[in-house]
Scaffold this active site. Structure first.
Site, PDB file in Angstrom:
ATOM      1  CB  THR A 280      -0.783   0.094   1.168  1.00 39.99           C
ATOM      2  OG1 THR A 280      -1.824  -1.087   1.184  1.00 39.99           O
ATOM      3  CG2 THR A 280      -1.737   1.336   1.363  1.00 39.99           C
TER       4      THR A 280
ATOM      5  CG  ASN B 101      -6.205  -7.839  -5.499  1.00 41.77           C
ATOM      6  OD1 ASN B 101      -5.871  -7.191  -6.452  1.00 41.77           O
ATOM      7  ND2 ASN B 101      -7.004  -7.565  -4.886  1.00 41.77           N
TER       8      ASN B 101
ATOM      9  CD  GLN C 184      -1.987 -10.878  -4.203  1.00 48.20           C
ATOM     10  OE1 GLN C 184      -1.578 -12.116  -4.150  1.00 48.20           O
ATOM     11  NE2 GLN C 184      -2.606 -10.407  -3.450  1.00 48.20           N
TER      12      GLN C 184
ATOM     13  CB  SER D 179       2.949  -7.190  -0.416  1.00 51.69           C
ATOM     14  OG  SER D 179       2.480  -7.317   1.083  1.00 51.69           O
ATOM     15  N   GLY D 180       5.616  -7.972   1.869  1.00 50.99           N
ATOM     16  CA  GLY D 180       6.271  -9.229   2.641  1.00 50.99           C
ATOM     17  C   GLY D 180       5.033 -10.213   2.858  1.00 50.99           C
ATOM     18  CG  HIS D 181       1.095  -9.553   4.083  1.00 53.78           C
ATOM     19  ND1 HIS D 181      -0.241  -9.739   4.086  1.00 53.78           N
ATOM     20  CD2 HIS D 181       1.098  -8.312   3.716  1.00 53.78           C
ATOM     21  CE1 HIS D 181      -0.941  -8.714   3.543  1.00 53.78           C
ATOM     22  NE2 HIS D 181      -0.168  -7.803   3.250  1.00 53.78           N
TER      23      HIS D 181
ATOM     24  CB  THR E  44      14.264   3.560  12.867  1.00 56.40           C
ATOM     25  OG1 THR E  44      14.715   4.907  13.428  1.00 56.40           O
ATOM     26  CG2 THR E  44      15.065   2.572  13.069  1.00 56.40           C
TER      27      THR E  44
ATOM     28  CB  CYS F  37     -11.514  -4.118  -0.320  1.00 65.43           C
ATOM     29  SG  CYS F  37      -9.579  -4.148  -0.222  1.00 65.43           S
TER      30      CYS F  37
HETATM   31  C1  LIG Z   1      -2.405  -6.369  -5.719  1.00 68.88           C
HETATM   32  C2  LIG Z   1      -2.363  -5.633  -4.320  1.00 68.88           C
HETATM   33  N1  LIG Z   1      -1.727  -4.563  -4.087  1.00 68.88           N
HETATM   34  C3  LIG Z   1      -1.496  -4.358  -2.810  1.00 68.88           C
HETATM   35  C4  LIG Z   1      -1.994  -4.608  -1.635  1.00 68.88           C
HETATM   36  C5  LIG Z   1      -1.731  -4.013  -0.425  1.00 68.88           C
HETATM   37  O1  LIG Z   1      -0.647  -4.829   0.242  1.00 68.88           O
HETATM   38  P1  LIG Z   1      -0.314  -4.437   1.741  1.00 68.88           P
HETATM   39  O2  LIG Z   1      -1.041  -5.478   2.487  1.00 68.88           O
HETATM   40  O3  LIG Z   1       1.451  -4.915   1.808  1.00 68.88           O
HETATM   41  O4  LIG Z   1      -0.242  -3.066   1.861  1.00 68.88           O
HETATM   42  C6  LIG Z   1      -2.452  -5.867  -1.861  1.00 68.88           C
HETATM   43  C7  LIG Z   1      -2.993  -6.600  -0.729  1.00 68.88           C
HETATM   44  O5  LIG Z   1      -4.171  -7.112  -0.540  1.00 68.88           O
HETATM   45  C8  LIG Z   1      -2.637  -6.641  -3.239  1.00 68.88           C
HETATM   46  O6  LIG Z   1      -3.167  -7.811  -3.338  1.00 68.88           O
END
Ligand SMILES: Cc1ncc(COP(=O)(O)O)c(C=O)c1O
Length: 490
Positions: A148, A227, A256, A276-278, A316, A414
């Protein structure tokens, strides 16, 4: 033919997915009340611990404090097929992170002692792993809090930096909310934004992109893997097209895609890439932004402060999270390239993409063999770990409710909170009822064949059961073409 709506009185009134999920969630987190009395004494390590993890039996609305026998028998939690929402942390990633949450606690920006130096070294090693995964130079990687932030920083940053001469931005209608919202914000600041439509398969039309380019276009942002539907945009072709137009920066939201499909920022002519890490078996709260230095991409930073991360992201760094993302990238690269790993490793993880493709095929063929009128949304050659299926003549919320042994999403995390059908499916031209009956199956590194088989059986039984209760389905079985019906209310 006119059929009164009263004929449909057997079907439950339509409720939003959000309301169904909220009821389940409320019941799941409720204190156990009277049930507390029957809690058997817990082993000391569980004393006073409220266990809220979503096990299947809890989703059956029982006590939220586990009983000793439940803990000991480790009743299964729902099968997790929501990998686009988040992925579990790979144990190898956790191992790499742990020292930076205890002994190695130094501030990586401390230049005067060993605590700082060792943290700094760990951060730089992580930066290198991420760069290696996407074919970049390690100096081009900026750490952020997630995709994000990376998307905001890239799109707003480039547009604002060049605002004196350029005031046009291009993106697509099917981007993640954080991209669309960043563009909406720019719109409020006086920029023009073109939201490209997508074709039926979810990909953009390159000719439409070329037509949209203007002399004052500063940035084009097009995601790599969607996504909700797993569609892969033709990033290499887009990069080649944009390279012909000087002064336009190409950004991709690859949250993704990184670690899932091969990416190379030079081959693809990318100037900026969000990570994105997760989403790649790393921790939450960490991400990265690739920012090309040669030729240099200029952006206005979102944050002011100590000037860390080449002045583009002050604050930091969190070494444990950074190390986690780095290790996740290192492991992902290995999973993508090592075909002849040690036998033991192959047995444990094999190759991510090959395994996930096999599991996706197993899921799709298993369902298709027994359930009719199932439509796969988006390009069939999309990322196999994201399968979006619509089950005609079934209400999405009833399906989701009946599948509580499986952790699934009905679209993006979302959009599932709103009554509206997914904007991504709508952009593909999906009919409203089909968009309402869609489920996203997110398969990942740790998904097993047994889980997929369970899910297939569960889907077959549940869809059949729900259709058996549906008057619409009965009409379809009688050979009535529902499109010829002129519905009227009374
Ligand atoms: C395509 C895409 N972009 C951005 C994001 C946002 O990622 P983060 O949770 O690391 O902010 C997501 C998370 O659902 C995503 O699927």
């Amino acid at each position: 033919m006119i059929i009164m709506l009263s004929r449909l009185s057997r079907s439950a009134p339509r409720r939003s997915i959000a309301s169904v999920v909220n009821v389940a969630k409320r019941q799941f987190v409720q204190p156990s009340g009277a049930d507390r009395a029957s809690v058997v004494e817990l082993p000391s390590e569980y004393q006073d611990e409220t266990h809220l993890s979503p096990r299947a039996d809890m989703l059956g609305f029982k006590a939220s404090i586990p009983k000793r026998e439940d803990i000991l028998s480790m009743k299964p939690r729902p099968i997790y097929l929501d990998m686009q929402a988040t992925t579990p942390v790979d144990p190898r990633v956790l191992d790499a992170m742990l020292p930076y949450l205890s002994d190695q606690f130094g501030n990586p920006h401390s230049r005067t002692h060993a605590y700082g130096w060792e943290s700094e070294q760990a951060v730089e090693d992580a930066r290198k792993h991420i760069a290696d995964l996407i074919g970049a130079d390690q100096k081009d990687i900026i750490f952020t809090s997630g995709a994000t932030e990376s998307n905001n920083a890239a799109i707003k940053g480039v547009a604002r930096f060049h605002k004196e001469k350029k005031r046009h931005v291009i993106t697509t209608q099917t981007e993640h909310k954080c991209v669309l919202d960043s563009c909406r914000k720019l719109g409020e600041e006086g920029f023009d934004v073109t939201y490209l439509p997508v074709q039926k398969d979810g990909t953009i039309d390159l000719a439409q992109l070329e037509d949209a380019i203007r002399p004052d276009t500063s940035v084009v942002s097009i995601m790599t893997v969607n996504n909700e539907i797993g569609v892969i945009q033709p990033i290499k072709e887009i990069g080649a097209l944009l390279r012909k137009h000087r002064g336009i920066y190409f950004h991709t939201d690859a949250a993704q895609a990184v670690g899932k499909i091969p990416l190379d920022v030079n081959e693809m002519n990318l100037d900026l890439m969000s990570i994105s890490g997760h989403k790649l078996y790393g921790p939450k709260g960490i991400g990265a932004l690739y920012v090309r230095r040669r030729p240099r991409v200029r952006l206005e930073p979102l944050l002011s402060g100590g000037g860390q991360e080449r002045g583009l992201r002050s604050g930091t760094l969190a070494p444990a999270l950074v190390v986690g993302l780095g290790e996740a990238a290192r492991v992902a690269k290995r999973e993508m390239t090592v075909r002849n790993a040690l036998l033991i490793d192959m047995m444990r993880t094999a190759q991510d993409h090959a395994r996930i493709t096999e599991l996706a095929n197993r899921l799709i063929t298993g369902i298709n063999a027994h359930v009719e009128h199932v439509v796969r949304n988006g390009d069939v050659n999309g990322y196999p770990g994201c399968i979006n299926l619509s089950f005609a003549y079934v209400e999405g919320e009833s399906l989701l409710m009946a599948l509580k042994d499986i952790a699934l999403s009905s679209g993006s995390a979302c959009t599932s909170a709103s009554l509206e059908p997914s904007y991504v499916l709508r952009a593909l031209g999906a009919a409203e009822d089909m968009a309402h009956s869609s489920l996203r199956f997110g398969i990942g590194r740790f998904t097993t064949e047994a889980e997929i088989d369970f899910v297939v059986q569960h889907i077959i039984r549940t869809v059949q059961k729900l259709r058996d209760m549906s008057p619409l389905w009965e009409m379809v079985q009688e050979g009535i073409d529902l499109r010829t019906i002129n519905w009227s209310q009374h």
